[in-house]
Every structure is written in structure tokens, then in C-alpha cells.
Design a protein around this motif. Structure first.
Motif, PDB file in Angstrom:
ATOM      1  N   GLU A 261      -5.495   0.006  -4.740  1.00 32.00           N
ATOM      2  CA  GLU A 261      -5.297  -0.310  -3.320  1.00 32.00           C
ATOM      3  C   GLU A 261      -6.422   0.275  -2.470  1.00 32.00           C
ATOM      4  OE1 GLU A 261      -2.941  -2.293  -1.879  1.00 32.00           O
ATOM      5  OE2 GLU A 261      -2.414  -2.796  -3.935  1.00 32.00           O
TER       6      GLU A 261
ATOM      7  N   CYS B 281      -2.502   3.064  -6.918  1.00 32.39           N
ATOM      8  CA  CYS B 281      -2.984   3.519  -5.616  1.00 32.39           C
ATOM      9  C   CYS B 281      -4.508   3.429  -5.552  1.00 32.39           C
ATOM     10  CB  CYS B 281      -2.508   4.944  -5.341  1.00 32.39           C
ATOM     11  SG  CYS B 281      -2.977   5.551  -3.700  1.00 32.39           S
TER      12      CYS B 281
ATOM     13  N   ARG C 280      -9.532  -1.663  -3.006  1.00 37.06           N
ATOM     14  CA  ARG C 280      -9.379  -2.980  -2.365  1.00 37.06           C
ATOM     15  C   ARG C 280      -9.718  -2.890  -0.875  1.00 37.06           C
ATOM     16  NH1 ARG C 280      -4.679  -4.550  -0.319  1.00 37.06           N
ATOM     17  NH2 ARG C 280      -4.455  -6.694   0.297  1.00 37.06           N
TER      18      ARG C 280
ATOM     19  N   PHE D 148       0.818  -1.208   0.000  1.00 37.96           N
ATOM     20  CA  PHE D 148       0.000   0.000   0.000  1.00 37.96           C
ATOM     21  C   PHE D 148       0.858   1.267   0.000  1.00 37.96           C
ATOM     22  CE2 PHE D 148      -2.058   3.527   2.133  1.00 37.96           C
ATOM     23  CZ  PHE D 148      -3.211   3.652   1.406  1.00 37.96           C
TER      24      PHE D 148
END
Length: 200
Positions: A69, A66, A72, A21
């Protein structure tokens, strides 16, 4: 499922522990200033969550890795609003006032809060967090747990993912909705559970 719950717990204690991350979002964290410490919040056990919240607000302008992420993380939070700590703390009084009989899990509390988003009794802080959450849902339909679960088979059957973002594998909510609504207009079979969620 247990893995996602454990990952979600880690997410809210320290964002730096999420695999890749920090690396994938470092540029955006620096560009947006989302990694800056806030002196008035430093004593909060969930202060790192502010970095994620800050990036969520700018999700449309993040680099693709990004953004993936962030979406997610939002997907991991989708089942239970307790996992979205920033929203949970902003909305807990609103939940008690407006959704007191709604059981957590399955995205039900999110749905109830969304229904009451424009009620006079809804706090402005909770309304703001819900708007951010809806923005994330628009970027990836999997952030909407109830829709994902109810329509999974239909999305697969009708290949609604054929127009998704290949780089991030995120399916925009509008793409999924248009695909399923098109099948309904053609009198194709769509599960009753999915139809209910589409109406929501």
C-alpha cells in the motif's frame, strides 16, 4: 491518469479514504506509533500525511500488504512532486533555490532535487525526505517515474520482472537495473531514453 491524480489528492487529505489502506496497515500503524496525533500539527490540513510519512521511513519492516500500500501511494506520487505533500513542503524553498527552472511533471523535479541532495544549500529536512523517497524507489522501481516511463518496453522485452516479489508484485530497483545493465553488456538493444535514465 486522471484517476491517479484524483486518488493522489484524496491520499493527502485523509489517508483513511484510501481503499483498504487502514485495514492493511493498522497493525503497523499501531506497532510503530505512526497513528498518534501530534498536538503541534493537529491544525495542519495535511496531518494525516504524517502517518504515511512515518510508515515510509520504516518501509523495510512493514508487513507485506502494508508495504504494498505504501509503495502504491509512492507510485501515484512519482509523476509530480507536488503530490508528495510532505516532501513538497519540506523541499519547496530548496526547489526554488536549486531547481527553479525545472518544470514539474515526469519526475523531473525529483531528479533535480536528488542531484542537489548533498549541496551545502540543501536543507536538512528536504535531504531527509529525499532519502526516504530513495528508499521507496529501491523497494519498487515504479516509484521512479522517469525510469519507469523510459524503460517500460525494455523491462517487458527482457522479462526483468521474472525475479520480482510475487506476493507484492513490487520490482526492486536493483533487480531492474541489473537486468538492463546485463542486456547492455550483451550488446542487446536498449532504448536511448532508457540508457539515459540508467546513467541517472
Amino acid at each position: 491518469r486522471n484517476f491517479l491524480t484524483k486518488m493522489a489528492s484524496i491520499v493527502f487529505s485523509d489517508y483513511r479514504l484510501i481503499t483498504h489502506f487502514a485495514d492493511k496497515c493498522q497493525e503497523d500503524i499501531e506497532r510503530t506509533g505512526c497513528g498518534r496525533a501530534h498536538p503541534d500539527k493537529d491544525d495542519s490540513p495535511h496531518s494525516q500525511g504524517a502517518t504515511i510519512e512515518c510508515l515510509e521511513k520504516d518501509v523495510g519492516n512493514l508487513n507485506s500488504q502494508c508495504k504494498h500500500e505504501i509503495l502504491r501511494i509512492a507510485e501515484m506520487q512519482a509523476d509530480d512532486y507536488h503530490e508528495d505533500r510532505q516532501l513538497f513542503y519540506a523541499c519547496r524553498d530548496d526547489r526554488e533555490r536549486l531547481c527553479t527552472r525545472t518544470k514539474a511533471g515526469g519526475g523531473k523535479v525529483y531528479r533535480c532535487l536528488f542531484r542537489h541532495k548533498f549541496d551545502k544549500e540543501m536543507s536538512s529536512d528536504c535531504r531527509e525526505k529525499l532519502t526516504t523517497r530513495q528508499r521507496l524507489m529501491q523497494s519498487n522501481y515504479k516509484v521512479n517515474f522517469a525510469l519507469t516511463e523510459a524503460c517500460r518496453a525494455d523491462v517487458k522485452r527482457y522479462h526483468c520482472f521474472k525475479n520480482i516479489d510475487i506476493e507484492t508484485r513490487n520490482g526492486k530497483l536493483s533487480t531492474i537495473l541489473l537486468c538492463l545493465e546485463d542486456k547492455l553488456k550483451q550488446d542487446k538493444k536498449v532504448s536511448p531514453e532508457c540508457i539515459t535514465e540508467l546513467k541517472e
